[in-house]
Design a protein around this motif. Structure first.
Motif, mmCIF file in Angstrom:
data_model
loop_
_atom_site.group_PDB
_atom_site.id
_atom_site.type_symbol
_atom_site.label_atom_id
_atom_site.label_comp_id
_atom_site.label_asym_id
_atom_site.label_seq_id
_atom_site.Cartn_x
_atom_site.Cartn_y
_atom_site.Cartn_z
ATOM 1 N N GLY A 74 -7.103 -6.153 0.387
ATOM 2 C CA GLY A 74 -6.648 -7.576 -0.139
ATOM 3 C C GLY A 74 -7.601 -8.005 -1.077
ATOM 4 O O GLY A 74 -8.831 -7.718 -1.592
ATOM 5 N N SER A 122 1.661 -6.648 2.715
ATOM 6 C CA SER A 122 1.085 -7.996 3.140
ATOM 7 C C SER A 122 0.828 -9.284 2.000
ATOM 8 O O SER A 122 1.285 -8.857 0.902
ATOM 9 N N GLN A 123 1.081 -10.238 2.408
ATOM 10 C CA GLN A 123 1.173 -11.596 1.480
ATOM 11 C C GLN A 123 -0.285 -12.397 1.711
ATOM 12 O O GLN A 123 -0.650 -12.968 2.886
ATOM 13 N N VAL A 124 -1.070 -12.543 0.713
ATOM 14 C CA VAL A 124 -2.386 -13.049 0.684
ATOM 15 C C VAL A 124 -2.715 -14.046 -0.424
ATOM 16 O O VAL A 124 -2.058 -13.896 -1.549
ATOM 17 N N ARG A 158 0.876 -1.259 -0.077
ATOM 18 C CA ARG A 158 0.156 -0.033 -0.077
ATOM 19 C C ARG A 158 0.894 1.343 -0.032
ATOM 20 O O ARG A 158 1.945 1.213 0.813
ATOM 21 N N GLU A 179 2.508 -0.048 4.010
ATOM 22 C CA GLU A 179 2.161 -1.556 4.587
ATOM 23 C C GLU A 179 2.363 -2.588 3.456
ATOM 24 O O GLU A 179 2.243 -2.343 2.247
#
Length: 310
Positions: free
Chosen positions: A295, A40-42, A23, A38
């Motif tokens: 996400g 993330s791994q999704v 982000r 930020e």
């Protein structure tokens, strides 16, 4: 799913990825380095996302695709199984890694995505043939374009031969589809950018969506639905008049997987033999919820959430 609606069987044939999401205040311009807020791994991949959306709205879902023999692949299968999705059709590639998408999301909810196909790129027409029984057991078969085009064509052709309802989400679109494809498609569902690429016409409004839909229907697609983001969706049904569906007004946080949410919910409603207009409206409501969350798969709502937001 309510007692009045019998859930149908949806088979999604397509991509399974791990999304690496950053982000940032805005999307970087060419040559620009910016600081992200930020990471993330999704779970992601258009195929996986659509399967999850169909499952969360209440369909019985099976997935056919390919992951690598790695930690990402094992986790993606585990994630899908946790949604109640039949993963017997997911093959393990001993050479190529699980597909990856690198996603940048800006503060206004827009995104850029770079996809590295990995094991998705090794899904062949022979692989499709190995899963004929899964296609035969389904009511609706859903494809996208994140696996090799020859395997997508093989899936559509086999599904048509077996008398199944076919849904093609032509994403990512890089040019017009081969002429023999569209007659195999019951529901062609591009967004405005994809519709413009496929039809060779600008799509900047409802009237542009209608012109593109007419061109694609002339090419053989039975029904065309052009999704228009915040402007809603345009339906051109087989033998009927076109119709615009306004989108619910929400504040977008992340548009990743909004289109996939629409496709999965729409396919689930088709499989349950629900009316076309109602299927589109429910899919729009689900997609509008998904953009208010971050996400890909984490943003996809359940049926209870969609119905409570009605």
């Amino acid at each position: 799913m309510s007692k009045e609606v019998k859930p149908g069987r949806v088979l999604v044939v397509g991509s399974i990825n791990t999304d690496l999401v950053a982000r940032a205040p805005h999307l970087p311009r060419p040559g620009e380095t910016i600081s992200g807020q930020e990471f993330s791994q999704v779970a992601g991949g258009k195929g996986g996302n659509q399967a999850v959306a169909a499952a969360r709205i209440g369909a019985r879902v099976a997935m056919v695709g390919r992951v690598g023999k790695d930690a990402n692949g094992a986790q993606r299968v585990k994630d899908l199984e946790a949604e109640g999705i039949d993963c017997a059709g997911i093959e393990i590639d001993a050479v190529q890694p699980t597909g990856v998408a690198m996603v940048t999301v800006s503060d206004d909810g827009q995104n850029t995505i770079v996809v590295v196909a990995g094991s998705n790129g090794e899904f062949t027409p022979e692989g499709v043939a190995r899963h004929e029984a899964a296609i035969k057991a389904s009511d609706v078969v859903v494809c996208q374009l994140e696996t090799p085009w020859d395997s997508v064509h093989a899936t559509l052709a086999l599904a048509r031969r077996l008398g199944k309802i076919t849904v093609l989400n032509p994403a990512p679109a890089t040019g017009p589809l081969p002429a023999e494809w569209l007659p195999l498609v019951d529901y062609l569902v591009p967004n405005e950018v994809e519709a413009a690429i496929l039809a060779g016409l600008p799509v900047e409004s409802q009237s542009g969506a209608r012109r593109a839909a007419l061109e694609l229907q002339r090419g053989g697609a039975r029904n065309v639905i052009v999704t228009l983001g915040a402007q809603g969706a345009y339906l051109l049904p087989e033998g009927g008049e076109g119709m615009h569906f306004p989108a619910p007004q929400v504040r977008a946080v992340d548009t990743t997987a909004a289109g996939d949410t629409f496709i999965g919910v729409f396919a689930a409603q088709l499989a349950a033999r629900q009316p076309l207009e109602g299927a589109i409206s429910l899919a729009q409501r689900a997609a509008s919820i998904s953009v208010t969350r971050a996400g890909a798969q984490p943003s996809i709502p359940t049926r209870a959430e969609v119905e409570s937001a009605a």
